[in-house]
Every structure is written in structure tokens, then in C-alpha cells.
Design a protein around this motif. Structure first.
Motif, mmCIF file in Angstrom:
data_model
loop_
_atom_site.group_PDB
_atom_site.id
_atom_site.type_symbol
_atom_site.label_atom_id
_atom_site.label_comp_id
_atom_site.label_asym_id
_atom_site.label_seq_id
_atom_site.Cartn_x
_atom_site.Cartn_y
_atom_site.Cartn_z
ATOM 1 N N ALA A 150 0.845 -1.197 0.000
ATOM 2 C CA ALA A 150 0.000 0.000 0.000
ATOM 3 C C ALA A 150 0.874 1.239 0.000
ATOM 4 N N PHE A 151 0.476 2.221 -0.779
ATOM 5 C CA PHE A 151 1.079 3.559 -0.700
ATOM 6 C C PHE A 151 0.064 4.570 -1.205
ATOM 7 N N TRP A 152 0.240 5.817 -0.824
ATOM 8 C CA TRP A 152 -0.624 6.882 -1.303
ATOM 9 C C TRP A 152 0.115 8.203 -1.225
ATOM 10 N N LEU A 153 -0.401 9.177 -1.933
ATOM 11 C CA LEU A 153 0.188 10.514 -1.931
ATOM 12 C C LEU A 153 -0.907 11.534 -2.210
ATOM 13 N N PRO A 154 -0.732 12.763 -1.724
ATOM 14 C CA PRO A 154 -1.716 13.805 -2.009
ATOM 15 C C PRO A 154 -1.747 14.116 -3.506
ATOM 16 N N GLY A 155 -2.903 14.537 -3.995
ATOM 17 C CA GLY A 155 -3.023 14.913 -5.395
ATOM 18 C C GLY A 155 -3.742 13.858 -6.216
ATOM 19 N N ASP A 156 -3.906 14.163 -7.509
ATOM 20 C CA ASP A 156 -4.719 13.307 -8.373
ATOM 21 C C ASP A 156 -3.918 12.623 -9.478
ATOM 22 N N GLU A 157 -2.606 12.452 -9.291
ATOM 23 C CA GLU A 157 -1.801 11.951 -10.401
ATOM 24 C C GLU A 157 -2.046 10.485 -10.749
ATOM 25 N N LEU A 158 -2.722 9.751 -9.890
ATOM 26 C CA LEU A 158 -3.068 8.370 -10.231
ATOM 27 C C LEU A 158 -4.509 8.253 -10.739
ATOM 28 N N GLN A 159 -5.081 9.382 -11.143
ATOM 29 C CA GLN A 159 -6.481 9.405 -11.545
ATOM 30 C C GLN A 159 -6.764 8.438 -12.690
ATOM 31 N N ASP A 160 -5.857 8.330 -13.649
ATOM 32 C CA ASP A 160 -6.062 7.464 -14.805
ATOM 33 C C ASP A 160 -5.214 6.202 -14.751
ATOM 34 N N ALA A 161 -4.646 5.912 -13.588
ATOM 35 C CA ALA A 161 -3.715 4.784 -13.478
ATOM 36 C C ALA A 161 -4.387 3.447 -13.738
ATOM 37 N N SER A 162 -5.667 3.306 -13.379
ATOM 38 C CA SER A 162 -6.335 2.020 -13.549
ATOM 39 C C SER A 162 -6.487 1.648 -15.017
ATOM 40 N N ASP A 163 -6.468 2.636 -15.909
ATOM 41 C CA ASP A 163 -6.565 2.371 -17.344
ATOM 42 C C ASP A 163 -5.190 2.306 -18.002
ATOM 43 N N GLY A 164 -4.359 3.303 -17.698
ATOM 44 C CA GLY A 164 -3.076 3.390 -18.380
ATOM 45 C C GLY A 164 -1.909 2.779 -17.631
ATOM 46 N N GLY A 165 -2.123 2.395 -16.371
ATOM 47 C CA GLY A 165 -1.043 1.811 -15.587
ATOM 48 C C GLY A 165 -0.131 2.873 -15.007
ATOM 49 N N SER A 166 0.661 2.482 -14.053
ATOM 50 C CA SER A 166 1.607 3.370 -13.397
ATOM 51 C C SER A 166 2.855 2.561 -13.060
ATOM 52 N N ILE A 167 4.014 3.151 -13.254
ATOM 53 C CA ILE A 167 5.278 2.428 -13.101
ATOM 54 C C ILE A 167 5.795 2.516 -11.666
ATOM 55 N N VAL A 168 6.203 1.383 -11.116
ATOM 56 C CA VAL A 168 6.848 1.322 -9.806
ATOM 57 C C VAL A 168 8.128 0.508 -9.928
ATOM 58 N N THR A 169 9.062 0.751 -9.011
ATOM 59 C CA THR A 169 10.288 -0.039 -8.936
ATOM 60 C C THR A 169 10.127 -1.070 -7.840
ATOM 61 N N VAL A 170 10.348 -2.324 -8.189
ATOM 62 C CA VAL A 170 10.132 -3.430 -7.267
ATOM 63 C C VAL A 170 11.469 -4.060 -6.892
ATOM 64 N N THR A 171 11.663 -4.297 -5.602
ATOM 65 C CA THR A 171 12.875 -4.964 -5.105
ATOM 66 C C THR A 171 12.500 -6.369 -4.633
ATOM 67 N N TYR A 172 13.358 -7.329 -4.996
ATOM 68 C CA TYR A 172 13.079 -8.719 -4.669
ATOM 69 C C TYR A 172 13.954 -9.209 -3.523
ATOM 70 N N ARG A 173 13.588 -10.370 -3.033
ATOM 71 C CA ARG A 173 14.266 -10.956 -1.882
ATOM 72 C C ARG A 173 15.756 -11.173 -2.130
ATOM 73 N N ASP A 174 16.141 -11.418 -3.374
ATOM 74 C CA ASP A 174 17.555 -11.658 -3.687
ATOM 75 C C ASP A 174 18.345 -10.369 -3.886
ATOM 76 N N GLY A 175 17.724 -9.228 -3.679
ATOM 77 C CA GLY A 175 18.411 -7.946 -3.785
ATOM 78 C C GLY A 175 18.317 -7.290 -5.147
ATOM 79 N N THR A 176 17.807 -7.975 -6.142
ATOM 80 C CA THR A 176 17.650 -7.388 -7.469
ATOM 81 C C THR A 176 16.387 -6.548 -7.519
ATOM 82 N N SER A 177 16.298 -5.716 -8.550
ATOM 83 C CA SER A 177 15.113 -4.878 -8.692
ATOM 84 C C SER A 177 14.799 -4.653 -10.170
#
Length: 278
Positions: free
Chosen positions: A244-271
Motif C-alpha cells: 500500500a502507498f498513497w500521496l496527495p493529489g490526483d496523479e493516479l487518476q487514470d492509473a487504472s486504465d493506463g497503468g503506473s510504473i513502480v520499482t520493485v525490489t526482490y528478496r535476492d536484492g535485485t530490482s
């Protein structure tokens, strides 16, 4: 402090003997009489909301007293909690998310207990209590604080999930909540390195926009970072197979249609980067 004592303290604070005379005395008297005589129990009529699986589920409509708006952010039913009184603006509350922080702090002790209790209470009447058993048997996957704001994610059987974000600094009679509740079955279960959001988009609380993302995280995922349009890195809470994360503002307003990029880190240290989308 009991609610009666709270009311007594607030009314004394509003005593004209210690405050400047109001610019609109008749309106002030009317508001005060409304506070003292108003029945805080909301009247709710049933409505339905469409979801990504094509089904509909009931959700609460606007009651006879003021509500804080909460919207469907994903595949779950929106949930709201009503303010107890309609009163003039009083002390308390985090205006314009002034205390919000990009990095969360894990809730513990009494803060955690209070946040969980608020979330349970806020959702108990959704759909005429259709999720009462799920809530009673739910477990806490996430309990975080960002400044004055607390976010709780409750989980249970059959893909049950309830998410609540509230302003802990607001007075008890004027609290707002934004979140969602519902069951998604096992369709939302991710593979070890994938994310399956169940809540993604923008809603309103206290007349301010808030962008939120939450859902399931694969067992190999240990960290998630979202970079805002201003370049700020927002750290997600990842716990018990959820994020879970959130931030003030409306920048994720269209994220459910167009997607939004996040950086994911894995258990082995890679991302790597992943796109959040339904």
C-alpha cells in the motif's frame, strides 16, 4: 476522554466570553443548536457499484448528514464513514496533508489498535453489514502512518480485503475515511514476483484529492517505490503479502486504465520496474 467531555470542552472553547464575537451571530447560534439537537445516526439507502469482474455489489449512499467522500478505486466496494455533526470549523485535522511523508512508519501499540478499531467501525455497516463476519475474522496485513495519516489493510478468506486511510489528528466527530472493501476470490493472487493491485486511482477526502494504490504482492517482493511526477520517491509498505502507498493529489487518476510504473525490489536484492494495472 469521553465524548460528553469532548463536547463540553469544545462548547467551552466556543464560549463568546473568551472568543471574538462571530461575524454572523445568528448563523453561529443556529449551528450550535444543530449540534446539540442533531441525531448523529445516518440514514443510508442502498445503491450498487459495478466492478471489474462484471458484478455489482451494494455500497452506502450519502446519508442525511455530511459525509467524507470515498470512491471505488479498484475492484472493491467503496466505504465511507460519516461525520457525527455539522459544525463550524474547529481545531484539529491535517489541512492539505501538511504532515504527510513519502516514507511510512509502521504503527504499533495503541496507535495501531486505534487505527484498526477505526477501520473496523467505519466498515461495519457497509452493504447493511454484509461484511460483518469478514471484518470480525480479518487479520491486519498493513498498519502504517504517514504524518498524521494512518492506513490499515485488513485481509481474510476468499480474497477479502478492507483498506482505510484516516486523519488521526482530526477530532473524533469530524473524522473522514477513504478506502474500499470487498472479496475478490483467488483471482487476485499474484505469482512470486508480480503485483496485483486491488485499489488504484484517485479519490477525495476532506475536499482534497488523494491518489492510492494497494493490493497483493508476490512472496519474493520486499520493497516497492513509486516516483511521483515531481520526482519524489514514495515508499510503499510491503507486509504479509500485501502492499500500500498513497500521496496527495490526483496523479493516479487514470492509473487504472493506463497503468503506473513502480520499482520493485526482490528478496535476492535485485530490482526492476513493473506497471501497476488491473
Amino acid at each position: 476522554m469521553t465524548r460528553n467531555k469532548d463536547i463540553d470542552t469544545l462548547l467551552r472553547h466556543m464560549d463568546p466570553a473568551t472568543e471574538a464575537p462571530p461575524a454572523r451571530p445568528q448563523r453561529a447560534r443556529t449551528d450550535l443548536e444543530h449540534v446539540l439537537s442533531h441525531d448523529p445516526s445516518p440514514t443510508v439507502r442502498a445503491t450498487t457499484t459495478a466492478h471489474r469482474d462484471g458484478s455489482t455489489r451494494p455500497q452506502p449512499a450519502t446519508p442525511s448528514i455530511r459525509r467524507r467522500r470515498a470512491v471505488v478505486l479498484g475492484g472493491l466496494v467503496a466505504a465511507t464513514t460519516a461525520g457525527l455533526f455539522v459544525v463550524p470549523a474547529l481545531a484539529g485535522g491535517d489541512a492539505a496533508f501538511a504532515t504527510w511523508t513519502a516514507s511510512p512508519v509502521t504503527l504499533s501499540g495503541q496507535d495501531r489498535e486505534d487505527a484498526v478499531a477505526d477501520c473496523l467501525a467505519s466498515n461495519e455497516d457497509v452493504g447493511d453489514g454484509m461484511y460483518a463476519e469478514d471484518l470480525a475474522n480479518s487479520e491486519v496485513a498493513i498498519a502504517e502512518r504517514r504524518g498524521a495519516w494512518m492506513t490499515v489493510v485488513l485481509t481474510g478468506a476468499d480474497g477479502f480485503e478492507s483498506t482505510c486511510t484516516t486523519d488521526a489528528s482530526a477530532p473524533w466527530f469530524d473524522k473522514g475515511m477513504i478506502g474500499s472493501i470487498g472479496r475478490l476470490g483467488t483471482d487476485a493472487d499474484p505469482t512470486p514476483r508480480t503485483l496485483k493491485p486491488t485499489q488504484l486511482g484517485t479519490g477525495m477526502i476532506m475536499n482534497e484529492p488523494i491518489s492510492m494504490a494497494a493490493g497483493r504482492a508476490g512472496e519474493d517482493i520486499t520493497g516497492i517505490t513509486y516516483t511521483s511526477i515531481t520526482g519524489e520517491d514514495i515508499t510503499a509498505t510491503v507486509s504479509a503479502g500485501y502492499f500500500a502507498f498513497w500521496l496527495p493529489g490526483d496523479e493516479l487518476q487514470d492509473a487504472s486504465d493506463g497503468g503506473s510504473i513502480v520499482t520493485v525490489t526482490y528478496r535476492d536484492g535485485t530490482s526492476e520496474t513493473q506497471e501497476l494495472s488491473f
